[in-house]
Write an enzyme that holds these catalytic residues in place. Structure first.
Site, PDB file in Angstrom:
ATOM      1  N   ALA A   1      19.291 -11.979  -0.115  1.00 58.30           N
ATOM      2  CA  ALA A   1      18.939 -11.084   0.990  1.00 58.30           C
ATOM      3  C   ALA A   1      20.071 -10.083   1.184  1.00 58.30           C
ATOM      4  O   ALA A   1      21.163 -10.250   0.617  1.00 58.30           O
ATOM      5  CB  ALA A   1      18.737 -11.882   2.271  1.00 58.30           C
ATOM      6  N   LYS A   2      19.844  -9.076   1.953  1.00 58.74           N
ATOM      7  CA  LYS A   2      20.910  -8.159   2.353  1.00 58.74           C
ATOM      8  C   LYS A   2      20.457  -7.420   3.602  1.00 58.74           C
ATOM      9  O   LYS A   2      19.252  -7.269   3.830  1.00 58.74           O
ATOM     10  CB  LYS A   2      21.198  -7.143   1.240  1.00 58.74           C
ATOM     11  CG  LYS A   2      22.600  -6.583   1.288  1.00 58.74           C
ATOM     12  CD  LYS A   2      23.593  -7.545   0.690  1.00 58.74           C
ATOM     13  CE  LYS A   2      24.996  -6.984   0.687  1.00 58.74           C
ATOM     14  NZ  LYS A   2      25.885  -7.821  -0.147  1.00 58.74           N
TER      15      LYS A   2
END
Ligand code: NAD
Length: 425
Positions: A114-115
């Site tokens: 994720a980011k």
């Protein structure tokens, strides 16, 4: 070996999502990846965009845009940093999220990728404004976060204080202290020993292993580092202590060069006092762009994306490039570096020390039992050395470069898990 990326414009070349996709598609083709899994893995599973208000110190209200992208949760909860910068884009966050999936798989830790990011200029904001923005952003995406769902960490423009605010906001909403919802926290509220320098330590391990693989010595090994932030500073300090000669440091506002080696401890103190490396008496001022193409054994880009491109790759003089930053080399530049026989340790391996220590932090928070620093460092080094070995062996076996080998290894691991879990439809 060509990834077929030469006929692209500079805009396409430096689009991080295109850079990610070019490598993913090439590696997936080499792996003969099932067409369905290819489709699943070539798109993030969730892209969240939030526009939210924040009260500024002058009494006005500003609306900020934030992103959280979850690329894959096949191998475990999503994991990835949050970036505060004026030029954050959804494409960039998507690319960074998928790199996290591949990175966690390369080092074989049980996370997906994720980011997150907020479009803002953290350097022009007060502490109070940053805190209010962080808390509101957390509240906007709160149902998607959690120790078993998605665990943020610091990235460019954020730090352990940001993580403390996220942890507190999440804990206020859930009515209990949940330290394991973020990593990269301060030590006294569930942080891990060794986390702050973990990415720099991992970069050092990648350098050590590269030298060993190429039969080169640490003694006299000249290193140039771009970016003197968390990753660059810690890599420089640890590597100097190990015997590397740091001859150049390139920063946003200019660079430093000293062929006899820069005293990194003094430079860290200088930067702490002056908030810049410019004017440091122990080295000559040199333009940062020039340092990237200066003669050295190891070049470590540890600042930002798209630093080694079709514009300068041909002029690089380093023997080894170890990617501390995410996405510093474009796919077109990859081919130029390969033709020049430059040994590249790709970002998804070279900077994986951070997420590996984050994994240790998450484990410690959930156990409520904290490890000594020596244990963190030893486990970290062990994982990174064996991952380096896995990648170079994979490269040899499939006759591809290290980056494609790392992607192939990662995609293979993620695809295997997806096949085991099956598709819920
Ligand atoms: P940071 O904000 O602490 O440091 C970045 C440094 O790079 C700053 O000193 C900045 O002035 C400098 N910089 C920015 N643009 C530059 C340019 N064009 N030329 C020269 N210098 C420039 O960030 P960080 O945490 O050290 O992260 C650096 C890179 O490493 C990013 O790509 C990040 O995604 C990646 N990374 C960080 C971690 C981590 O644990 N911090 C983990 C994995 C990857």
């Amino acid at each position: 070996m060509s990834t077929g990326t030469t006929a692209v414009t500079l805009d396409q070349e430096i689009n991080p999502w295109s850079a990610q996709s070019a490598r993913f598609d090439f590696a997936a083709r080499k792996l003969n990846l099932d067409e369905g899994l290819w489709k699943v893995l070539s798109t993030p599973s969730r892209e969240i965009i939030v526009h939210f208000p924040v009260s500024l110190d002058n009494g006005s209200i500003e609306v900020f845009t934030g992103f959280r992208v979850q690329h894959s949760m096949a191998r475990g909860p999503c994991k990835g940093g949050i970036r505060y910068a004026p030029d954050v884009t959804l494409d960039e966050v998507c690319a960074l999220a998928s790199w996290m999936t591949w990175k966690c798989a390369v080092v074989n830790i049980p996370f997906g990728g994720a980011k997150g990011g907020i479009i803002c200029d953290p350097r022009s904001m007060s502490r109070g404004e940053l805190e209010r923005m962080t808390r509101r952003y957390t509240a906007e995406i709160i149902e998607f976060l959690g120790p078993e769902k998605d665990i943020p960490a610091p990235d460019v423009g954020t730090n352990e204080q940001t993580m403390a605010w996220i942890m507190d906001t999440y804990s206020m909403h859930t009515r209990q202290t949940v330290t394991s919802v973020v990593t990269g926290k301060p030590l006294n509220i569930g942080g891990s020993q060794g986390r702050i320098e973990a990415t720099g330590r991992g970069v050092m391990v990648a350098c050590d292993e590269s030298l060993r693989y190429l039969n080169m010595a640490v003694d006299g090994c000249r290193v140039i580092i771009q970016g003197f932030g968390n990753v660059g500073t810690n890599a420089a300090r640890l590597m100097q202590e190990r015997g590397y000669k740091i001859i150049g440091i390139a920063e946003r506002d200019g660079g430093l060069y000293n062929r006899a080696g820069i005293d990194i401890h003094q430079l860290i103190e200088f930067k702490y006092r002056n908030n810049t490396i410019l004017g440091f008496p122990g080295a000559e001022a040199t333009p940062s762009d020039e340092l990237l193409v200066t003669d050295c054994e190891i070049l470590i880009p540890a600042a930002t994306e798209n630093v080694i491109t079709s514009r300068n790759a041909e002029r690089l003089k380093a023997r080894i490039v170890v990617e501390g930053a995410n996405g510093p080399t474009t796919a077109v530049a990859d081919e130029i570096l390969a033709a020049k026989r430059i040994f590249v340790v790709p970002d998804i391996l070279a900077n994986a020390g951070g997420v590996t220590a984050s994994y240790f932090e998450w484990v410690q928070d959930r156990q409520g039992y904290f490890w000594k620093e020596a244990m963190v460092n030893q486990q970290l080094e062990e994982i990174l050395r064996s991952s380096f070995d896995d990648v170079v062996r994979y490269a040899e076996a499939h006759d591809v470069n290290n980056r494609i080998a790392a992607y192939m290894l990662a995609i293979d691991r993620v695809a295997f898990t997806m096949k085991q879990r099956g598709i819920y439809a």
